[in-house]
Design a protein around this motif. Structure first.
Motif, short mmCIF file in Angstrom:
data_model
loop_
_atom_site.label_atom_id
_atom_site.label_comp_id
_atom_site.label_asym_id
_atom_site.label_seq_id
_atom_site.Cartn_x
_atom_site.Cartn_y
_atom_site.Cartn_z
N TRP A 1 -5.87 38.04 -57.21
CA TRP A 1 -5.54 39.46 -57.59
C TRP A 1 -4.12 39.49 -58.47
CZ3 TRP A 1 -7.08 41.01 -52.40
CH2 TRP A 1 -8.40 41.55 -52.21
N TRP A 2 -3.92 38.17 -59.03
CA TRP A 2 -2.73 38.16 -59.58
C TRP A 2 -2.47 38.95 -60.63
CZ3 TRP A 2 0.70 35.33 -57.34
CH2 TRP A 2 2.03 34.78 -57.99
N ASP B 1 -4.64 41.60 -61.63
CA ASP B 1 -5.41 42.63 -61.49
C ASP B 1 -4.55 43.83 -61.11
OD1 ASP B 1 -7.30 44.59 -60.64
OD2 ASP B 1 -8.36 43.24 -59.64
N GLY B 2 -4.49 44.92 -62.01
CA GLY B 2 -3.84 46.32 -62.10
C GLY B 2 -4.65 47.19 -61.21
N SER C 1 -2.67 44.35 -51.00
CA SER C 1 -3.28 43.10 -50.12
C SER C 1 -2.04 42.52 -49.41
CB SER C 1 -3.89 42.05 -51.06
OG SER C 1 -2.79 41.53 -52.12
N HIS C 2 -0.98 42.41 -49.70
CA HIS C 2 0.41 42.29 -49.14
C HIS C 2 0.73 42.90 -47.81
CE1 HIS C 2 1.27 38.06 -50.85
NE2 HIS C 2 0.76 38.75 -51.84
N ASP D 1 -2.74 34.69 -52.78
CA ASP D 1 -3.74 35.63 -53.32
C ASP D 1 -3.75 35.32 -54.96
OD1 ASP D 1 -1.48 37.07 -53.70
OD2 ASP D 1 -2.48 38.96 -53.20
N VAL E 1 -1.69 52.89 -55.02
CA VAL E 1 -1.07 51.45 -54.48
C VAL E 1 -1.82 50.43 -55.46
CG1 VAL E 1 -0.40 49.79 -52.81
CG2 VAL E 1 -0.44 52.33 -52.43
N PRO E 2 -1.11 49.33 -56.12
CA PRO E 2 -1.75 48.38 -57.00
C PRO E 2 -2.52 47.44 -55.76
CG PRO E 2 0.44 48.58 -57.75
CD PRO E 2 0.31 49.58 -56.39
N GLY F 1 -2.62 44.44 -55.56
CA GLY F 1 -1.82 43.20 -55.49
C GLY F 1 -0.79 43.36 -54.26
N LEU F 2 -0.36 44.79 -54.28
CA LEU F 2 0.64 45.14 -53.31
C LEU F 2 -0.16 45.50 -52.00
CD1 LEU F 2 3.78 46.01 -52.26
CD2 LEU F 2 3.05 48.25 -53.28
N THR G 1 1.27 44.26 -61.51
CA THR G 1 0.46 43.07 -61.42
C THR G 1 1.97 42.10 -61.05
OG1 THR G 1 0.49 42.17 -63.58
CG2 THR G 1 -1.21 43.62 -62.59
N ARG G 2 1.40 40.67 -61.01
CA ARG G 2 2.18 39.80 -60.77
C ARG G 2 2.24 38.78 -62.14
NH1 ARG G 2 0.40 38.08 -55.24
NH2 ARG G 2 -1.26 39.56 -55.93
#
Lengths: 520, 78
Positions: free
Chosen positions: B21-22, B24-25, B38-39, B18, B32-33, B35-36, A243-244
């Motif tokens: 989904w900050w 969200d794991g 989506s990018h 985004d 693939v997570p 967050g990745l 996550t970030r």
């Protein structure tokens, strides 16, 4: 020894390609510095991509993902995919058109002409050159480190002080010599061909490395199952890396400005001018985001996997490992010397495909903006112009190599500062192309403001010593954390617009030359 | 259509943030997570959008300059 042999073969191939391309040299200054505007879509795509991607795309992306998690992709890759192509389309095509029409080779020629001022060239010259030098040093120092790391243990007696690896000074000397030879003889055409070859090498090796590492970590049957197993280990041990959650949201937003620096990179400017036609830009505009994705996405996943991957019950990459050594370490432990050698060649390819363009660009700036501009251009034959350009390329390579011997490690932290400086100047090139009201006084105000803001914030960061420096702005009862590029760029825009509006508009003659469609 | 493309570029830049989904794991396909992923989707969307931009937002004035002017070797005014 295997790794050294692979690197040697790679460098020999590169030299051969550079020397072969020199056979197509037409003997003029324009051909040496701009390949006579003959570069087609595929070569332009590969040379622009190779020039904008440095070693950071391979080892830096993996290392940052190891520390920060998947957010690194959004921070630097997807943003660059949008913004770089935007710059190619909005800035590159127009610059190419004016360069083709008025015969420019360097940015300074364009700004001097557009603003009708000799002084703006003098002001921009040290700033543009000064910001490239740390960028060059990063490449030279990194290349020395890559070869040193790949050859440790090869010459235990000869190079005992460097644990048997080829010492940094010698490795960097070899890399500088190889780049110098193919830039010296091949000029821009040699550089474009070499970049195409090198870009292909680092893209292919990136994918191969990804597959080998995934299979090495997973321990399952088949690539798909191995990738799932590698990610599952991260979900268990370091879920935050998926996550970030550790990243500041506002800083993430301000990072979006960094890729605008491409619009003001002098070496990218010169590559734009090599295009055969305006149509040549279409392929790079479309494919550049895809290429970034192909290189960055696997590297980011490998970096995230590295946090939790184990071999015989031990972590493959210890948590306190030196930055940017994660990928070479994974390859060394999971792949063996052949892939290790190929990966080293791939990293060198990424480094050298930026170095060559920067060396040629600085040589071109000195030749055009100093020698040809201040002496009577007509007194020089084409052969003499090429000689001056080559002499300057040799001098720049020698100076850069000399500076790299002092091992200024803090120069790595300078990378982001270089980009911030170029982004701060982006409003100038944008206004020069799209805003008729831009005046020379507005341009001076913009450049001086960027220089002042940059120096102030750079000093605040301890002259780059604090690599994690951010600008703090009190707002809404809290401290907003942002990259220094935001205040620099905002101040640049304000100075440019305000001073332009209170000074006399540019003469009609200038507007007719640069905005013909609105004058007819 | 030109305006639709430029508005889409702005929308893409907003989607790039985004924040939703900050933390969200969730894993897509177990690999693939989100967050990745989506990018990566944003990179693909950027390529499609720039393809459309080369059709609908192309600066044709640049080509007119090309057809009307032979390149010179002069380096701007002194």
């Amino acid at each position: 020894m295997t790794q050294l042999a692979i690197i040697g073969v790679y460098l020999a191939l590169l030299l051969g390609l550079g020397l072969f391309s020199s056979r197509l040299f037409r003997g003029t200054g324009e051909d040496y510095m701009l390949a006579s505007h003959s570069i087609g879509p595929f070569l332009l795509l590969m040379s622009l991509f190779g020039t904008t991607m440095t070693a950071f795309a391979l080892v830096g992306s993996t290392g940052e993902a190891f520390r920060e998690g998947i957010g690194v992709y959004g921070l630097m890759a997807s943003s660059s995919g949008i913004v770089h192509s935007l710059c190619f389309l909005l800035i590159g095509v127009k610059i190419w058109s004016f360069g083709y029409k008025h015969g420019y080779t360097t940015q300074i020629q364009f700004f001097r002409d557009r603003l009708g001022s000799n002084g703006i060239g003098l002001l921009l010259f040290p700033i543009i050159v000064g910001l490239v030098i740390p960028y060059l040093l990063i490449g030279v120092i990194a290349s020395g480190a890559v070869i040193n790391g790949a050859t440790i243990g090869t010459f235990p007696e000869t190079f005992a002080a460097t644990r048997g690896g080829v010492p940094h000074w010698l490795a960097a000397l070899v890399i500088c010599s190889v780049v110098l030879i193919y830039v010296f003889f091949g000029g821009m055409r040699g550089t474009a061909w070499a970049n195409t070859f090198q870009t292909s090498v680092f893209m292919i090796l990136g994918v191969v490395t990804f597959v080998v590492i995934a299979n090495g970590i997973g321990g399952q049957d088949g690539l798909w199952a191995n990738m799932q197993a590698a990610t599952a280990k991260v979900a268990q041990a370091h879920p935050d890396r998926l996550t970030r959650s550790e990243m500041s949201k506002f800083m993430f937003t301000t990072y979006l400005l960094i890729p605008l620096s491409v619009g003001m990179f002098p070496h990218v400017f010169q590559h734009w001018l090599t295009a055969r036609s305006a149509q040549t830009f279409k392929l790079p505009v479309i494919v550049h985001p895809l290429f970034i994705m192909l290189v960055w996405a696997p590297c980011v996943m490998v970096g995230v996997w590295a946090t939790s991957a184990t071999l015989n019950g031990q972590l493959i990459v210890p948590p306190d490992v030196r930055p940017n050594t994660e990928l070479p370490l994974m390859v060394a432990k999971l792949a063996g010397p052949v892939l290790g050698g190929l990966l080293s060649a791939g990293i060198l390819a990424a480094i050298m495909s930026s170095l060559d363009s920067q060396f040629l660009c600085i040589g071109s700036i000195f030749t055009n903006d100093i020698v040809l501009h201040y002496w009577d251009k007509k007194r020089f034959s084409e052969k003499q112009i090429v000689m001056w350009a080559r002499l300057f390329v040799v001098a720049i390579v020698a100076v850069t190599y000399g500076l790299s011997l002092f091992e200024p490690r803090s120069v790595f932290a300078m990378g982001i500062w270089c980009f911030s400086g170029y982004t701060g100047l982006f409003p100038l090139v944008f206004a020069a192309l799209y805003w008729k009201r831009l005046t020379v006084a507005g341009a001076y105000a913009c450049v001086l403001t960027v220089a002042g803001m940059w120096l102030w914030l750079f000093a605040e960061s301890g002259f780059g010593a604090n690599a994690n420096y951010t600008f703090q702005l009190p707002a809404f009862g809290q401290q907003l954390e942002m990259m220094p590029v935001l205040p620099i760029t905002v101040a640049s825009v304000v100075a440019l617009v305000a001073v332009s509006l209170v000074t006399s508009p540019p003469p009609d003659e200038t507007l007719r030359r640069f905005f013909p469609e609105s004058q007819s | 259509m030109k305006y639709v493309i430029w508005i889409s570029v702005v929308v893409l830049l907003i989607l790039h943030q985004d924040f939703w989904w900050w933390d969200d794991g969730t894993l897509l396909l177990g690999i693939v997570p989100i967050g990745l992923a989506s990018h990566i989707a944003i990179s693909l969307a950027a390529a499609v959008l720039w393809f459309l931009a080369t059709i609908y937002c192309w600066p044709h004035s640049a080509e007119e300059a090309e057809s009307s002017t032979a390149p010179t070797t002069e380096g701007g005014q002194g």
